[in-house]
Design an enzyme around this catalytic site. Sequence first.
Site, PDB file in Angstrom:
ATOM      1  N   CYS A  68     -46.836  16.395  24.102  1.00  0.00           N
ATOM      2  CA  CYS A  68     -46.636  17.191  25.320  1.00  0.00           C
ATOM      3  C   CYS A  68     -47.449  16.533  26.437  1.00  0.00           C
ATOM      4  CB  CYS A  68     -47.004  18.654  25.110  1.00  0.00           C
ATOM      5  SG  CYS A  68     -48.740  18.985  24.731  1.00  0.00           S
ATOM      6  N   ASN A  71     -51.678  17.488  25.401  1.00  0.00           N
ATOM      7  CA  ASN A  71     -52.019  17.562  23.982  1.00  0.00           C
ATOM      8  C   ASN A  71     -53.033  18.666  23.684  1.00  0.00           C
ATOM      9  OD1 ASN A  71     -53.535  15.397  21.472  1.00  0.00           O
ATOM     10  ND2 ASN A  71     -51.827  16.809  21.246  1.00  0.00           N
ATOM     11  N   CYS A  73     -51.752  22.271  24.294  1.00  0.00           N
ATOM     12  CA  CYS A  73     -50.999  23.529  24.177  1.00  0.00           C
ATOM     13  C   CYS A  73     -49.845  23.429  23.189  1.00  0.00           C
ATOM     14  CB  CYS A  73     -50.482  23.966  25.543  1.00  0.00           C
ATOM     15  SG  CYS A  73     -51.778  24.431  26.725  1.00  0.00           S
ATOM     16  N   ARG A  74     -48.783  22.747  23.581  1.00  0.00           N
ATOM     17  CA  ARG A  74     -47.562  22.750  22.775  1.00  0.00           C
ATOM     18  C   ARG A  74     -47.632  21.818  21.575  1.00  0.00           C
ATOM     19  NH1 ARG A  74     -43.752  21.404  27.764  1.00  0.00           N
ATOM     20  NH2 ARG A  74     -45.689  20.292  28.313  1.00  0.00           N
ATOM     21  N   SER A  75     -48.034  20.584  21.787  1.00  0.00           N
ATOM     22  CA  SER A  75     -47.985  19.622  20.679  1.00  0.00           C
ATOM     23  C   SER A  75     -48.942  19.951  19.532  1.00  0.00           C
ATOM     24  CB  SER A  75     -48.206  18.190  21.178  1.00  0.00           C
ATOM     25  OG  SER A  75     -49.385  18.067  21.929  1.00  0.00           O
ATOM     26  N   ASP A 185     -43.987  24.615  29.069  1.00  0.00           N
ATOM     27  CA  ASP A 185     -45.447  24.564  29.079  1.00  0.00           C
ATOM     28  C   ASP A 185     -46.002  25.967  29.353  1.00  0.00           C
ATOM     29  OD1 ASP A 185     -48.134  23.979  29.357  1.00  0.00           O
ATOM     30  OD2 ASP A 185     -47.825  22.296  30.724  1.00  0.00           O
TER      31      ASP A 185
END
Length: 213
Positions: A68, A71, A73-75, A185
């Site tokens: 993301c 690195n 939040c999402r990933s 995001d």
Amino acid sequence: MAFVNSERRRDYTHHPIPGWGERVISAAFTTQSRHVEESIRAVAVSLSRFWIARGGCTVMASSALFVCLGNICRSPIAEAVFRKMVTEQGVADQWHIDSAGTYGHEAGSPADYRSQACLRKHKLSTNHIAREITKDDFKTFDYIFCMDESNLRDLQRSAKNVSNCKANIDLLGKFDPQKQLIIKDPYYGGDEGFEEVYQQCLRCCKAFLSSVA
């Protein structure tokens, strides 16, 4: 200079994580050690490509990198979800799994506290420390999955500058059975955004793993 120049930048002057500034300063002093860590990581992924003997048959280890923007939040959520999934299916030793960001401003930071809270809610955890994607990642990972079109453009642009790029680069959302292509995001929103990311990653990772099983 950052390897990937993202088209999108966050306003870091109002960061929701206490002590973030101190971590950025600390991360600046650990740049050299991160280079060493990246080299070690590349060797580890390469070694994972060797044939593994199991019960009279051989299987080839595969590798997946979730990406993301920062690195945090999402990933890290996607990485934790996929790690649990391969463990539950008894194929953890057949996978090398990691996550990274297209932008290195968060390098050295832990996952966002809201990502960690979301994972704990689902009896998962992560001790991942944010890092920026490297050229070696493109050479060693079989799959690089990103979260949105901005990530995808950044990765595709960077891949053109990497000789022997082997990675299959694509949106993780392409595997979503509910056809939600973009994993948004959640950084500027509330807890519900992180829960939505978790649910999307769960659906996508399950579908992806089924497709390569």
